[in-house]
Motif scaffolding. Structure first.
Motif, PDB file in Angstrom:
ATOM      1  N   PHE A  82      24.125   5.872 -37.044  1.00 18.86           N
ATOM      2  CA  PHE A  82      23.948   5.714 -39.034  1.00 18.86           C
ATOM      3  C   PHE A  82      22.444   4.549 -38.319  1.00 18.86           C
ATOM      4  CE2 PHE A  82      23.703   2.847 -42.766  1.00 18.86           C
ATOM      5  CZ  PHE A  82      24.378   4.568 -43.466  1.00 18.86           C
ATOM      6  N   ASN A  83      21.847   4.691 -38.897  1.00 19.91           N
ATOM      7  CA  ASN A  83      20.046   3.864 -39.362  1.00 19.91           C
ATOM      8  C   ASN A  83      20.115   3.367 -39.738  1.00 19.91           C
ATOM      9  OD1 ASN A  83      16.210   4.227 -39.121  1.00 19.91           O
ATOM     10  ND2 ASN A  83      17.784   3.150 -37.743  1.00 19.91           N
ATOM     11  N   SER A  84      20.515   1.561 -40.135  1.00 17.59           N
ATOM     12  CA  SER A  84      20.343   1.039 -41.583  1.00 17.59           C
ATOM     13  C   SER A  84      19.020   0.570 -41.675  1.00 17.59           C
ATOM     14  CB  SER A  84      21.379  -0.239 -41.201  1.00 17.59           C
ATOM     15  OG  SER A  84      21.007  -1.363 -40.247  1.00 17.59           O
ATOM     16  N   VAL A  85      19.036  -0.361 -43.000  1.00 15.72           N
ATOM     17  CA  VAL A  85      18.035  -1.042 -43.044  1.00 15.72           C
ATOM     18  C   VAL A  85      17.637  -2.429 -42.576  1.00 15.72           C
ATOM     19  CG1 VAL A  85      16.904  -2.114 -45.487  1.00 15.72           C
ATOM     20  CG2 VAL A  85      18.942  -0.684 -45.295  1.00 15.72           C
ATOM     21  N   HIS A  86      16.377  -2.685 -42.331  1.00  6.95           N
ATOM     22  CA  HIS A  86      15.670  -3.371 -41.130  1.00  6.95           C
ATOM     23  C   HIS A  86      16.472  -4.961 -41.316  1.00  6.95           C
ATOM     24  CE1 HIS A  86      11.722  -5.632 -40.270  1.00  6.95           C
ATOM     25  NE2 HIS A  86      12.956  -5.354 -38.362  1.00  6.95           N
ATOM     26  N   GLY A  87      17.492  -5.418 -39.853  1.00  4.17           N
ATOM     27  CA  GLY A  87      17.950  -6.685 -40.058  1.00  4.17           C
ATOM     28  C   GLY A  87      19.346  -6.395 -40.240  1.00  4.17           C
ATOM     29  N   ARG A  88      20.351  -5.439 -40.739  1.00  8.52           N
ATOM     30  CA  ARG A  88      21.001  -5.506 -41.392  1.00  8.52           C
ATOM     31  C   ARG A  88      21.815  -4.656 -41.216  1.00  8.52           C
ATOM     32  NH1 ARG A  88      17.707  -8.109 -44.544  1.00  8.52           N
ATOM     33  NH2 ARG A  88      18.143  -8.995 -46.253  1.00  8.52           N
ATOM     34  N   MET A  89      22.013  -4.573 -39.732  1.00  8.51           N
ATOM     35  CA  MET A  89      23.398  -3.231 -38.571  1.00  8.51           C
ATOM     36  C   MET A  89      24.630  -4.092 -38.461  1.00  8.51           C
ATOM     37  SD  MET A  89      24.244  -3.143 -34.906  1.00  8.51           S
ATOM     38  CE  MET A  89      22.948  -4.304 -34.240  1.00  8.51           C
ATOM     39  N   PRO A  90      24.296  -5.613 -38.670  1.00  5.73           N
ATOM     40  CA  PRO A  90      25.398  -5.920 -38.767  1.00  5.73           C
ATOM     41  C   PRO A  90      26.666  -5.742 -39.422  1.00  5.73           C
ATOM     42  CG  PRO A  90      24.359  -7.529 -37.094  1.00  5.73           C
ATOM     43  CD  PRO A  90      23.341  -6.241 -38.406  1.00  5.73           C
TER      44      PRO A  90
END
Length: 350
Positions: A82-90
């Motif tokens: 899953f490639n998430s939004v900038h800075g929101r991976m956690p």
């Protein structure tokens, strides 16, 4: 079509206990710049999962935005991603982990994705002790937007355009220790011998495992004056210890005839074998680890290896007492205990 990876592999390639060759753990052909340190880290992840006999479908890889966050496409193509939004991976990792605790969670981020826009998320995933491996591919610059200094660029370092960084850097390893991370390590993309055992140990750690990897950007930050270049890191790197990760039931074959040997037992019976090199450093004492990092920094050294570990840490599932089973396996009977049980629960709240 140089972007197409050839499918042929030598039929006699060695296989692990699952019957897979290392090729089974590869991904798409990298589109990063030739010589990028990130590709070396991806190769380390591939090697670690191969040696650990990981079933790729039992691993979920997550990322944000940036050169580093592209790398999950380049390893373990047979795993979840899953490639998430900038800075929101956690946040995405937290939700996925709470929904299915049976997977191995592998977060890949960069110095911008973590130390700038994602700093708030990074802080809170540490304090919750989410059971995941969190790797930062740290090159000190924003490679996707032409090489501006990132928040981890060292004060006084010079970028490719000749500008000197005026600001103090954010030391992610020290910050992670101070925030209470239960496994903190630092490595160099050019040191696969050190990096692979660190990744293997991180995957077995019962909590948040953070690895900050110095990964030179060959295009924008590999020049004279940069403290994230290949030459600078090789000249200034110092290791806490030589390390080997020993899985459960595997014979220990490392020579510890010199130096001080330390064994760190993991929860599942595996162990980390350390031959200490750094003086006055205890990997299970956070103050000792912070002091070691700061002393090295004062001497312009980059301290690598396992910095700190709390082997008996309790992860988020244990702290909030969640279900032992993934949410998608729970039935109506599990979720609806009945009217009498609900009456009792409501009565306790009065």
């Amino acid at each position: 079509m140089t972007y197409v990876r050839p499918k042929f592999r030598h039929p006699e390639l060695p296989k692990n206990k699952l019957g897979y060759s290392v090729a089974y753990y590869e991904g798409a052909l990298s589109t990063l710049c030739a010589g990028c340190g990130h590709d070396s880290i991806s190769a380390g992840i591939i090697q670690a999962c191969y040696e650990m006999n990981i079933e790729p479908h039992k691993l979920a890889k997550l990322s944000g935005i940036g050169c580093s966050s592209k790398t999950p496409a380049y390893f373990l193509s047979n795993s979840h991603g899953f490639n998430s939004v900038h800075g929101r991976m956690p946040s995405v990792a937290t939700g996925a982990n709470l929904a299915n605790r049976d997977l191995i969670y592998f977060g890949v981020s960069g110095d911008g994705d973590t130390a700038s826009i994602g700093m708030g998320q990074f802080v809170h995933v540490i304090r919750r002790n989410l059971n995941m491996v969190y790797i930062v591919m740290n090159n000190g610059c924003y490679g996707l937007t032409k090489g501006q200094d990132s928040a981890t660029a060292d004060e006084g370092s010079k970028n490719k355009s000749g500008n000197v960084n005026l600001f103090q850097s954010i030391d992610l390893s020290s910050l992670a220790i101070e925030l209470g991370a239960s496994f903190v390590a630092q490595s160099f993309s050019g040191d696969k011998t050190q990096l692979v055992p660190l990744i293997m140990a991180a995957m077995k750690h019962p909590g948040f495992a953070f690895i900050n990897v110095i990964s030179p950007c060959v295009t924008f930050n590999n020049n004279v004056g940069s403290t994230k270049s290949y030459d600078y890191v090789r000249e200034h790197v110092e290791a806490t210890a030589t390390m080997d990760f020993v899985p459960e039931m595997k014979e220990i074959s490392v020579d510890y005839s010199k130096g001080t040997r330390k064994e760190v037992k993991m929860h599942d019976g595996s162990s980390i074998q350390l031959r200490k090199l750094a003086q006055d450093w205890d990997p299970m004492d956070c103050l000792s680890a912070i002091n070691a990092v700061q002393k090295a920094k004062a001497k312009n050294e980059i301290l690598t290896g396992l910095l700190y570990i709390q082997p008996d840490s309790q992860d988020l599932h244990h702290l909030i007492q969640t279900s032992d089973r993934p949410l998608n396996s729970l039935t109506k009977e599990d979720l609806c205990p009945g009217a009498e049980m609900l009456k009792g629960i409501n009565a306790e709240q009065r």
